[in-house]
Write a protein that holds these residues in place. Sequence first.
Motif, PDB file in Angstrom:
ATOM      1  N   ARG A 296       2.063  10.468  -1.427  1.00 12.79           N
ATOM      2  CA  ARG A 296       1.217  10.581  -2.344  1.00 12.79           C
ATOM      3  C   ARG A 296       0.939   9.071  -3.204  1.00 12.79           C
ATOM      4  NH1 ARG A 296      -0.470  11.265  -6.194  1.00 12.79           N
ATOM      5  NH2 ARG A 296       0.437  12.602  -8.226  1.00 12.79           N
ATOM      6  N   ALA A 297       0.464   7.948  -2.417  1.00  9.57           N
ATOM      7  CA  ALA A 297       0.305   7.152  -3.600  1.00  9.57           C
ATOM      8  C   ALA A 297      -0.076   6.034  -2.677  1.00  9.57           C
ATOM      9  CB  ALA A 297       1.085   7.077  -4.597  1.00  9.57           C
ATOM     10  N   VAL A 298      -1.057   5.297  -2.864  1.00  7.76           N
ATOM     11  CA  VAL A 298      -1.497   3.939  -2.398  1.00  7.76           C
ATOM     12  C   VAL A 298      -0.886   3.414  -3.022  1.00  7.76           C
ATOM     13  CG1 VAL A 298      -3.511   2.846  -0.981  1.00  7.76           C
ATOM     14  CG2 VAL A 298      -3.627   4.858  -1.931  1.00  7.76           C
ATOM     15  N   ILE A 299       0.057   2.322  -1.767  1.00  8.68           N
ATOM     16  CA  ILE A 299       0.647   1.487  -1.519  1.00  8.68           C
ATOM     17  C   ILE A 299      -0.316  -0.097  -2.208  1.00  8.68           C
ATOM     18  CG2 ILE A 299       2.644   0.186  -1.749  1.00  8.68           C
ATOM     19  CD1 ILE A 299       3.533   2.691  -2.099  1.00  8.68           C
ATOM     20  N   ILE A 300       0.117  -0.712  -2.579  1.00  6.70           N
ATOM     21  CA  ILE A 300      -0.897  -1.852  -2.463  1.00  6.70           C
ATOM     22  C   ILE A 300      -0.153  -3.492  -3.208  1.00  6.70           C
ATOM     23  CG2 ILE A 300      -2.434  -1.457  -4.921  1.00  6.70           C
ATOM     24  CD1 ILE A 300      -4.684  -2.821  -3.298  1.00  6.70           C
ATOM     25  N   GLY A 301      -0.220  -4.390  -2.121  1.00  6.94           N
ATOM     26  CA  GLY A 301       0.053  -5.828  -2.908  1.00  6.94           C
ATOM     27  C   GLY A 301       0.669  -6.846  -1.679  1.00  6.94           C
ATOM     28  N   THR A 302       2.186  -6.872  -1.701  1.00  2.00           N
ATOM     29  CA  THR A 302       2.621  -7.342  -0.064  1.00  2.00           C
ATOM     30  C   THR A 302       4.158  -6.866  -0.259  1.00  2.00           C
ATOM     31  OG1 THR A 302       3.972  -9.619  -2.101  1.00  2.00           O
ATOM     32  CG2 THR A 302       1.891  -9.856  -1.095  1.00  2.00           C
ATOM     33  N   GLN A 303       4.462  -6.914   0.698  1.00  2.00           N
ATOM     34  CA  GLN A 303       6.424  -7.030   1.040  1.00  2.00           C
ATOM     35  C   GLN A 303       7.369  -7.042   0.354  1.00  2.00           C
ATOM     36  OE1 GLN A 303       5.573  -5.677   4.279  1.00  2.00           O
ATOM     37  NE2 GLN A 303       7.646  -5.351   4.891  1.00  2.00           N
ATOM     38  N   SER A 304       7.947  -5.975   0.325  1.00  2.00           N
ATOM     39  CA  SER A 304       9.031  -6.125  -1.226  1.00  2.00           C
ATOM     40  C   SER A 304      10.101  -6.456  -0.499  1.00  2.00           C
ATOM     41  CB  SER A 304       9.121  -4.463  -1.062  1.00  2.00           C
ATOM     42  OG  SER A 304       9.355  -3.534  -0.506  1.00  2.00           O
ATOM     43  N   TYR A 305      11.071  -6.976  -1.515  1.00  2.35           N
ATOM     44  CA  TYR A 305      11.955  -8.063  -1.116  1.00  2.35           C
ATOM     45  C   TYR A 305      12.718  -7.265  -0.034  1.00  2.35           C
ATOM     46  CZ  TYR A 305      16.363 -10.440  -2.457  1.00  2.35           C
ATOM     47  OH  TYR A 305      17.376 -11.016  -2.501  1.00  2.35           O
ATOM     48  N   GLY A 306      12.796  -6.018   0.510  1.00  5.03           N
ATOM     49  CA  GLY A 306      13.961  -5.302   1.507  1.00  5.03           C
ATOM     50  C   GLY A 306      15.987  -4.849   0.940  1.00  5.03           C
ATOM     51  N   LYS A 307      16.269  -4.597  -0.216  1.00  2.00           N
ATOM     52  CA  LYS A 307      17.577  -4.169  -0.792  1.00  2.00           C
ATOM     53  C   LYS A 307      17.779  -2.816  -0.974  1.00  2.00           C
ATOM     54  CE  LYS A 307      20.318  -4.700  -4.597  1.00  2.00           C
ATOM     55  NZ  LYS A 307      20.670  -3.575  -4.902  1.00  2.00           N
ATOM     56  N   THR A 359       5.895  -1.976   3.830  1.00  2.22           N
ATOM     57  CA  THR A 359       4.902  -3.208   4.179  1.00  2.22           C
ATOM     58  C   THR A 359       3.739  -2.252   3.595  1.00  2.22           C
ATOM     59  OG1 THR A 359       5.983  -3.178   6.053  1.00  2.22           O
ATOM     60  CG2 THR A 359       3.434  -2.919   5.759  1.00  2.22           C
ATOM     61  N   PRO A 360       2.653  -2.634   1.841  1.00  3.82           N
ATOM     62  CA  PRO A 360       1.918  -2.443   1.473  1.00  3.82           C
ATOM     63  C   PRO A 360       1.112  -1.676   1.879  1.00  3.82           C
ATOM     64  CG  PRO A 360       2.325  -4.338   0.798  1.00  3.82           C
ATOM     65  CD  PRO A 360       2.665  -4.525   2.791  1.00  3.82           C
ATOM     66  N   ASP A 361       0.382  -0.324   2.001  1.00  2.47           N
ATOM     67  CA  ASP A 361      -0.715   0.171   3.001  1.00  2.47           C
ATOM     68  C   ASP A 361      -2.148  -0.794   3.059  1.00  2.47           C
ATOM     69  OD1 ASP A 361       0.003   3.202   1.146  1.00  2.47           O
ATOM     70  OD2 ASP A 361       0.865   2.771   3.160  1.00  2.47           O
ATOM     71  N   ILE A 362      -2.183  -1.891   1.947  1.00  2.00           N
ATOM     72  CA  ILE A 362      -3.211  -2.561   1.586  1.00  2.00           C
ATOM     73  C   ILE A 362      -2.463  -3.558   0.910  1.00  2.00           C
ATOM     74  CG2 ILE A 362      -5.263  -3.757  -0.032  1.00  2.00           C
ATOM     75  CD1 ILE A 362      -5.540  -0.241   0.031  1.00  2.00           C
ATOM     76  N   VAL A 363      -3.454  -5.135   1.896  1.00  2.00           N
ATOM     77  CA  VAL A 363      -1.743  -5.642   1.746  1.00  2.00           C
ATOM     78  C   VAL A 363      -3.217  -6.850   0.845  1.00  2.00           C
ATOM     79  CG1 VAL A 363      -0.912  -7.971   3.023  1.00  2.00           C
ATOM     80  CG2 VAL A 363      -0.882  -5.739   3.523  1.00  2.00           C
ATOM     81  N   LEU A 364      -2.634  -7.802   0.314  1.00  2.00           N
ATOM     82  CA  LEU A 364      -2.922  -8.543  -0.552  1.00  2.00           C
ATOM     83  C   LEU A 364      -2.422 -10.284  -1.093  1.00  2.00           C
ATOM     84  CD1 LEU A 364      -4.731  -6.926  -4.177  1.00  2.00           C
ATOM     85  CD2 LEU A 364      -5.837  -7.143  -1.580  1.00  2.00           C
ATOM     86  N   GLU A 406      -9.935  -0.888   4.739  1.00  2.00           N
ATOM     87  CA  GLU A 406     -11.409  -1.322   5.110  1.00  2.00           C
ATOM     88  C   GLU A 406     -12.138  -1.767   3.768  1.00  2.00           C
ATOM     89  OE1 GLU A 406     -11.500   1.138   9.291  1.00  2.00           O
ATOM     90  OE2 GLU A 406     -13.231   1.189   7.496  1.00  2.00           O
ATOM     91  N   ASN A 407     -12.619  -0.748   2.402  1.00  4.72           N
ATOM     92  CA  ASN A 407     -13.416  -1.543   1.658  1.00  4.72           C
ATOM     93  C   ASN A 407     -12.618  -2.620   0.927  1.00  4.72           C
ATOM     94  OD1 ASN A 407     -14.757   0.723   1.617  1.00  4.72           O
ATOM     95  ND2 ASN A 407     -14.431   2.256   0.494  1.00  4.72           N
ATOM     96  N   SER A 408     -11.255  -2.646   1.022  1.00  5.45           N
ATOM     97  CA  SER A 408     -10.859  -3.493  -0.114  1.00  5.45           C
ATOM     98  C   SER A 408     -10.680  -5.060   1.218  1.00  5.45           C
ATOM     99  CB  SER A 408      -8.700  -3.092  -0.143  1.00  5.45           C
ATOM    100  OG  SER A 408      -8.173  -4.486  -0.320  1.00  5.45           O
ATOM    101  N   ASN A 409     -10.633  -5.460   1.682  1.00  2.00           N
ATOM    102  CA  ASN A 409     -10.275  -6.031   3.290  1.00  2.00           C
ATOM    103  C   ASN A 409     -12.110  -6.536   2.411  1.00  2.00           C
ATOM    104  OD1 ASN A 409      -7.859  -5.549   3.757  1.00  2.00           O
ATOM    105  ND2 ASN A 409      -8.685  -5.242   5.675  1.00  2.00           N
TER     106      ASN A 409
END
Lengths: 521, 347
Positions: A296-307, A359-364, A406-409
């Motif tokens: 439903r959504a594109v997730i962008i950013g960094t790996q989340s905390y894990g709780k 894990t984000p779909d696009i990692v920044l 790819e576009n983001s990278n």
Amino acid sequence: WQKYEAEARTQAARIARQQIRKWKVEKEDFEKKLSDIYLNSLASAFDPHSAYFASEDKESFLSNLSTSAFSYGFYVKESDEGSMLVSILTPGGPAWRSGEIHSGDKVISIQKEGKTETDFSSLGIEEVYEQLMPGNEKYMDVTLISSNDIKKTIRLKKEKLKVEENILQGYLLEGSRKAGYIALPDFFVQEGSNWMLGCANEVAKEILKLKKENIEGIILDLRYNGGGSLKEAIDLAGLFINEGPMMMSTERNQKPHLIKDLNRGTLYDGPLVIMINNYTASAAEVLSMILKDYNRAVIIGTQSYGKATGQNISPLDLSIDPVAYKTDPQNKSLTKFVKITNATLFSVKGVTYQKKGITPDIVLLDINNTQQSYESQYPNALSPDSLNKKLLYTPCPNLPLKELAENSNKRVEQSWRFRRVKEISDSLQKAGKIKTVPIEWKSFTKWNKNADEVMDQIDSLLNNKEASFKVNNNRFAQDLISVDDYLKEIIDAEIKNIRNDIYIEEAYKTLIDLIQITTKK
Amino acid sequence: MKTKLILFVLCIMIAAPATLNAQTFKTAGDYMQNIGDEYEKIKNDIWDYTNAVARGKGARKIENKRKELIKTVGEAKKKIAKMPDFEGNLVFRDTVVSCLQLNYYVLSEDFAKIVNMEEVSEQSYDAMEAYLLAKEIANEKLDMASERVKAQQGVFAADHNITLINEKDKISQKLEKAGPVFNYYNRIYLIYFKCYKQEAYMLEALQKVDMNAVEQNKNALISVCAETQKKLDTLKPFKGDGSLKTSCKKTVDFYKKEAEEKVPIQVDFYLKKENFDKKKAAIDSKSQSERTQKDVDEFNAAVKEFNDAVNKFNAVNNELNQTRTQLLNEWNQNVQNFLDKHVPKKG
């Protein structure tokens, strides 16, 4: 260095005396302090999220998850000389309405109902914040010296005021496309709401307002969102998903419990981008997980905390009648609480993100958390499990994630700001591994200066003057700020932050790509 | 709540064994006749109950008839279960007892005894869907049990040289005629009820001022109404009687228009109200000396706009409430007329 030595020695002595003074209290208070520390250590030995609360700590914890909290309605800052000056007064709050307290007044001491006077002259700013936090008292006497040298004592009654951090606002990002942007600080509930409505309802209202502006997509920012109410996270996911199972939870010796979307239908079914980072945790991870499972959504950013665990707060005394507690939360006998981990959370696929994160779909690369903190770093964090149960659900069609990534990278590689972020991040990581700090004056000033310079560089890097969009208010907010100067100040500051944020810029561009690919225009 | 009761009646009808005409072996005939007598009592109660529903008797009377039917089934099951074997054969008896037990559970709506409710719950959106799914599965099991009774009846008759004659008495004939009437009604009722329930969810959310739930349920209502309108377009009248179809269509059209045109006005009102309250709080927090002429003018304009919104909101609410009540009364009347017209009369 000799110039600073005397002042530094005085300062160090003051800090040491403050530390000692904290413990130099009445015997009863000392024993209570010690037992609180012991009980909390005992609780957190089981897992990092179990805790012991005395009642004022519970009040403070819950106020962070509420849109309103008890307050006296003023904030202080420390002057260069170490005095505590009134900085901001909350409009309409107790301090504001007294007419006796003004910005710039010097706070000498406070005395809470039933307690001894606390002299601020020997306290640091952190301790002052602690002292100003409302407890079980009904009022507090504030002694101050006004800017025209008049000493006075004012009695303030504590009241419930809005928690500014939990006030939601939807903004318009207007560039080549019109997008909506909402930052959600945590999954708060609205105290006093008969129907247990909370942030999901608030986000819904903001989206309705943004839809009136004909937005083409939405960015929902969950960075620094440490979680909160799981119910709100499920309700919020339901906004974007028609119907179906959302997730499962398990408690000890019980069958897995299925959690569903309680409302059929969607409020918004257009393009959606979710921003996360390392501080995105718990309920915020649940929301990201659900939207990811449903495509439903594109997730962008960094790996989340894990709780991926859930906690309950209950009185330590099991004989307490929960009904009586609810009607009289000020009952002084109810002073001890415990927050216990009682559930683990699983996706509709039977998988948990405990100690792994989303894990984000696009990692920044995130410059703000080179000192990364994850659930997996706690030796006593619950280990991930799996559930041998799959649920039937109907996800949305697949998103064009490969193309978007790819576009983001490409954009990130070509961006001098992101390149510089990588360089600084690498050097900070290297520096972080060095555990020594020079104590020789010249070497130390050089070391300290380097650190300051890096922070300045980071600040300027994240000050994006080339933003490809303008940030505007929706018409409802615009209408409101025409009469509310305080809100205007808050919103103007927020608009500036959004415009300067290079991560929001990249999320916006990803959203544009998504709109173009999915609508083919 | 008439509908679900009628469905159970139909299931029992399927299970009723044919009358027999014993040719030889009087004892085997007596054995079968004993079972047949119990079924006769059940059939009479089914007819009483069906008649009460079709003639629009009061809810209490209908419920009493239903309870009598359940009691009769229970007693029949106990009596038949106490019958001895016939020449060492218990299969026929046990098959009948098992079927009657299922009937009993279905009539009592004790689905948990027949169906895995956990699985049903997982597959269902809400309690109503779970109920309908459980009922569907239970009825399927009941159909299979009825077929087994028929089969065992045939085997027993064949084993004991008994010829079965399918002779229907007056009540059986009437029940057979009533079947298609209720089938038609149930078909329309289920699609009507889905829209009705979805509107109820939306109204509940409006009452709570839960904007999230209002919007979601409103959009779901629009979808379900559009689906229903398509189904109704392909549904033929019953023996030339299109009254139920027309009444259902009117109601569904109303729900769709409500969701598309009227609810947005109500939602708008709540957003405006919230903004107005915040504006008022902001102005109230300023002292008289701090308020500018611009503040005063803005606030006065906001008061006017809010009052207009209140009037519009009230007008919409009143209109919707009136129309909704009128349509519901029409629907109930049409249902009653339909059943009264097409279900055979008693006597």
